[in-house]
Structure formats: structure tokens, C-alpha cells
Design a protein around this motif. Structure first.
Motif, mmCIF file in Angstrom:
data_model
loop_
_atom_site.group_PDB
_atom_site.id
_atom_site.type_symbol
_atom_site.label_atom_id
_atom_site.label_comp_id
_atom_site.label_asym_id
_atom_site.label_seq_id
_atom_site.Cartn_x
_atom_site.Cartn_y
_atom_site.Cartn_z
ATOM 1 N N LYS A 498 76.994 21.322 62.610
ATOM 2 C CA LYS A 498 76.734 20.439 63.742
ATOM 3 C C LYS A 498 77.614 20.743 64.953
ATOM 4 N N PRO A 499 78.880 21.134 64.768
ATOM 5 C CA PRO A 499 79.656 21.513 65.958
ATOM 6 C C PRO A 499 78.993 22.616 66.775
ATOM 7 N N SER A 500 78.389 23.609 66.099
ATOM 8 C CA SER A 500 77.738 24.685 66.846
ATOM 9 C C SER A 500 76.484 24.180 67.555
ATOM 10 N N LEU A 501 75.770 23.232 66.944
ATOM 11 C CA LEU A 501 74.601 22.649 67.608
ATOM 12 C C LEU A 501 75.016 21.867 68.852
ATOM 13 N N ARG A 502 76.127 21.128 68.736
ATOM 14 C CA ARG A 502 76.589 20.379 69.908
ATOM 15 C C ARG A 502 76.986 21.323 71.036
ATOM 16 N N ARG A 503 77.664 22.423 70.670
ATOM 17 C CA ARG A 503 78.049 23.389 71.703
ATOM 18 C C ARG A 503 76.811 24.050 72.317
ATOM 19 N N ARG A 504 75.839 24.340 71.489
ATOM 20 C CA ARG A 504 74.650 25.054 71.963
ATOM 21 C C ARG A 504 73.830 24.230 72.939
#
Length: 516
Positions: A498-504
Motif C-alpha cells: 500500500k505505501p507504493s500505491l499511495r506514492r504512485r
């Protein structure tokens, strides 16, 4: 019936195999590729390797292992602590830069590594010059020439593992597990998931995860372990047929893959008495199907790396009750064991009543000692002897625990807390949605906007998905935005990143919509 825990409980990890080698030396401890290894033979391998490790470096040195499941990996689990060293199991799925960071942070001095994993590591990472790398296929040659030494005295409070967390809420942290905490976790598991001495337990998960405690659990009770390099449905079915497997650890998705496999026959699971699972709930239709096709006990557990295993269990009887009359229990992780204290606290660290949500905090002997070289993270997680798990849960009136969400995955929208897991469960019930993740993205009006990231099997508009959610959820929980992706990103532990989705998606315009 709960299996009897040996009266003389071991104080050190390596005593698990040593005791069985004394009591039943010819009993099988391990099956690998169809070949059995007795407890006496496994103990001899442990003694040879631990003696060589004791002859190099110093007590307390960190010894890394980067490998897929294999007999040598299992031997290292016992030999490293027997030599007074600390095992650092490295996740073979990590990128070279991630591995480099953990090797450096843990101060690994000797690395046992699978040759197929060494090449990308050498190309993509700058390893410390003082690090000694030993390929697994050269270990026998090393043992033939290594100087050996007497094994040091071991203290139950000494670390045995530095096991890195998945990093689902930030940078991975090295959880320090001791002889004492690890064995306390095994004692809890023996209560929650009984083991019989004649069991043949199939283990398809990586040994570099805390789930490996299930393997040590078998050895405590004198059972044998059928070790696979990784999960392949055809290999699991073949092992069940040929070795008469009696117990397994599987994820619900793995169970479905077995039942749906072309090679599957109902009689393949005839010898299987129990299956343990965790990390995700059991779908009701899969439970009914499994109970109809085989007389198998199911057991789910709740735990984490920092707990050296699990502290709550949904028992076989709970599963049968769920199949008969109480399907809501399948959303639960069971009830806490007597070996651990669990509380739910609000944002002011005050207990919440049954039915209300709060952060799960645990006080138990099986809690980690600390996070390796991260005193601030340790102080934040361990408060007055209580481990703050970061999980949000609730208890029902019967004392069953339900995991609502990860604390950092809660979305704060318009002053309301929205549990991403609750919204995800609703989204997955839409016929066009194959998979999904719900995250919070910055929003000028609401603080965070509830956002759905979906993988679709068929065309569906944003409004169709919103209408579906509104029919099951309060308006403030309904996603305001959707993004469509081909696949959800996973972190090294196989969880949605989820951190990568938020960054994306944080930089996407507010008007972004799904394809189709």
C-alpha cells in the motif's frame, strides 16, 4: 484433543532436535524430495555445522542465510544458535538493494547463500568487504577443512533470530527473537494447534518467515516435516499421496488451488487430519467444499513476526460451527490464548468495550526483545511491557477477535476513520472485481479521500462500483476515486504494498477515473 506439552520444556532452541535424537533416534525428522532424514542424522549434521561456526568469529556474530527451503537451511536454524550466533534469515524475494541494507544493518559477518540468488545480489548490491559469502553448494567442502571449537554456553535470553518485518507500514525492522521468546511462541502454538508425535507435516512456506515456527513445533513433539522448496499444487498433492501427509500449513488460496488442480482426486487428502492457515480469512464456500470433500480440521491463527508466532486461534470446532450456523466466525481470528494478554486501546490508550475498535496490544513472554539497532522504534512499539501491534481489532460478546485493519491503513476522511479492509471486502463482492486495495490519498476538503485501486475481470464504471459500495457501506466509506491496474504490487512478504500505491497515485489529478 490438545497434545501434551513435554513436562521438561526446552530452554534452548537447539534442544528440540537433540532431545528427539536421544528419545527416538531413528524416527524421521525430515523428508526432502522423498528421502527421509532421521533425528539422529539431523542432530549429527547440526553438531558438525555448529562446531564449525563456533570455530570462526565470536559469540553473538550475525550469520545470514539467503536461500529457498532446503535441508541446509533447516540445519542452520538449529546450528547457528547452538554456536552462540544469531541467524538472520533474508527474504529471497527482496531486491539486491533491500538485501544490502539488511545485511549492513544487521552486521552480517558470514552469509550462506544459494548460488542462483548470489548472481543478482552481486550485480545489484555493494556488499561489505568484510562479509564472507559461502555458497550452499560449497558448504561440505568448507566443513571438511573448517577449524572447530567447543560450543559456548547459551543463555535463554540470547537472541536466536533477527527477522525482518514485511515493511507493510514502512521500512522493514529487524525483530530480535530470543530462545525464550521463540520457545514461548511454540508453547502457545502447541496449545492452539496440537501436534501428534506421529504426524507428517507438510510445510510449503519459506523458512525465512516467522511461519517457520510451525516446523520447529513438529520437532518439539517428535513429528516429521515434509519440506518443499516452495508451494506447487502438483508437488503438494504428490507428497500427500506418497508420504501420507497428516497435517499442513496452507493459505486459503493454496487450498483452492489444490482442489481445483487437474491432478486432484478426493482420496489425495484422505490422510490429512488438519490444515492450519493465517494472514487471510477462509471463504465460506471454500470451507463448505473442504468439509464436504474431506474430514479435515481447520485452524486459523493471529500473530506476527514480533510475537514469535501466534497468540489467538480459531479452532477446528469454531470452523465446524461456522459451517453449521455461524458463518460470521470465519471473519474472526479466534480467541486469545491463556499464554498472552490482549487488550484493545483507543487513541488515548484507554481500553474499549466489546464491539468497539481499538489497537491490539499484547503482553506475553513470546514478544520480541527489541528492534535491532532501532531504539526509537522499540520504544514506540514496547510500552510498559505491552507490544503495540499496529493492528485495529474488535472483540465480540463471545470473546472472538476480529482484525479490522492495520492502524496505518486506516483512512481518516472528513474526521471519520474508515477501515480499508472493510471497504475491500465489499468491493471484492462486485462480480467485475478480481482484486482490490483501498488507500487514503490527500484531499483538500476531506483530509484523505477513500480511494479504490482495482483489478478487473470485466468492464465496470466508477459509478457502478460506487453504487455497489453505497448499497453495503455508509456514504463516507464509499471510495470517491478509483484507479484500475493490471495487478496489485506486493511487498517481499507477499502482502499488498500500500505505501507504493499511495506514492504512485498521490500525484494523480482529482478527476482521474478508471479505464473502461
Amino acid at each position: 484433543m490438545v497434545a501434551d506439552v513435554p513436562a521438561a520444556a526446552p530452554a534452548l532452541l537447539q534442544q528440540l532436535v537433540a532431545e528427539q535424537a536421544r528419545r527416538q533416534p531413528q524416527a524421521p525428522a525430515l523428508w526432502w524430495q522423498g528421502q527421509a532424514t532421521s533425528y539422529a542424522a539431523l542432530q549429527a549434521q547440526i553438531e558438525r555445522l555448529s562446531g564449525a561456526l563456533a570455530g570462526t568469529g565470536q559469540v553473538g556474530d550475525r550469520i545470514g542465510v539467503l536461500a529457498w527451503n532446503c535441508p541446509l537451511f533447516l540445519t542452520l536454524i538449529y546450528a547457528v544458535p547452538a554456536a552462540g550466533r544469531v541467524l538472520v534469515p533474508l527474504n529471497a524475494r527482496l531486491a539486491p538493494a533491500e538485501l544490502q541494507l539488511q545485511i549492513e544493518e544487521a552486521g552480517v559477518s558470514l552469509l550462506f547463500a544459494d548460488s542462483e540468488l548470489l548472481a543478482p545480489l552481486a550485480q545489484g548490491a555493494v556488499l561489505p568487504t568484510e562479509l564472507v559469502v559461502l555458497p550452499l553448494d560449497r558448504v561440505d567442502d568448507w566443513l571438511d577443512t573448517a577449524a572447530t571449537a567447543a560450543l559456548p554456553a547459551c543463555d535463554p535470553a540470547q537472541p536466536v533470530w533477527i527477522l525482518y518485518t514485511s515493511g507493510s507500514t514502512g521500512r522493514p525492522k529487524g525483530a530480535v527473537l530470543t530462545h525464550h521468546s521463540f520457545l514461548a511462541g511454540l508453547r502457545s502454538a502447541l496449545i492452539g494447534r496440537p501436534v501428534q508425535s506421529g504426524d507428517r507435516f507438510l510445510y510449503p512456506f519459506p523458512l525465512f518467515h516467522v511461519a517457520a515456527h510451525n516446523v520447529l513445533l513438529q520437532h518439539w513433539q517428535g513429528a516429521g516435516v515434509v519440506l518443499l522448496s516452495r508451494f506447487e499444487a502438483v508437488e503438494v498433492l504428490a507428497a500427500c499421496r506418497q508420504l501420507k501427509v497428516t497435517a499442513m500449513s496452507l493459505a486459503p488460496t493454496m487450498i483452492a488451488m489444490l482442489l481445483d488442480h487437474l491432478d486432484y482426486r478426493r482420496e489425495d487428502l484422505a490422510s490429512v487430519r488438519s490444515i492450519g492457515y493465517g494472514a487471510s480469512a477462509m471463504p465460506a464456500d471454500l470451507l463448505q467444499r473442504l468439509l464436504q470433500e474431506a474430514d479435515i480440521d481447520l485452524c486459523q491463527s493471529y500473530g506476527m513476526t514480533e510475537l514469535s508466532g501466534s497468540v489467538a486461534f480459531l479452532t477446528p470446532e469454531d470452523h465446524r460451527r461456522a459451517a453449521r450456523e455461524a458463518p460470521h466466525l470465519l471473519a474472526s481470528v479466534g480467541r486469545p490464548l491463556s499464554t498472552a494478554e490482549l487488550r484493545l486501546l483507543d487513541d488515548r490508550d484507554q481500553p474499549v468495550p466489546p464491539g468497539e475498535r481499538g489497537e491490539i496490544v499484547v503482553r506475553a513472554a513470546q514478544c520480541l526483545r527489541e528492534y535491532w539497532r532501532q531504539p526509537e522504534a522499540t520504544a514506540a512499539a514496547l510500552v510498559d511491557g505491552w507490544l503495540h501491534t499496529g493492528d485495529i481489532g474488535r472483540f465480540d460478546e463471545e470473546g472472538y477477535l476480529y482484525i479490522v485493519d492495520r492502524k496505518k491503513d486506516m483512512v481518516l476522511s472528513g474526521g471519520e476513520n474508515v477501515a480499508s479492509r472493510e471497504v475491500e471486502e465489499v468491493l471484492r463482492r462486485h462480480p467485475a472485481v478480481r482484486d482490490c486495495a483501498v488507500i487514503g490519498l490527500p484531499d483538500a476538503r476531506w483530509g484523505e479521500a477513500v480511494t479504490g485501486v482495482v483489478v478487473l475481470d470485466a468492464e465496470a464504471t466508477d459509478e457502478a462500483l460506487r453504487d455497489h459500495c453505497r448499497s453495503h457501506l455508509a456514504g463516507y466509506k464509499t471510495p470517491r476515486r478509483f484507479f484500475c491496474v493490471d495487478a496489485l504490487p506486493l511487498n517481499a512478504a507477499g502482502k499488498v504494498d500500500k505505501p507504493s500505491l499511495r506514492r504512485r497515485f498521490a500525484g494523480e489529478p482529482d478527476t482521474a477515473t478508471m479505464a473502461g
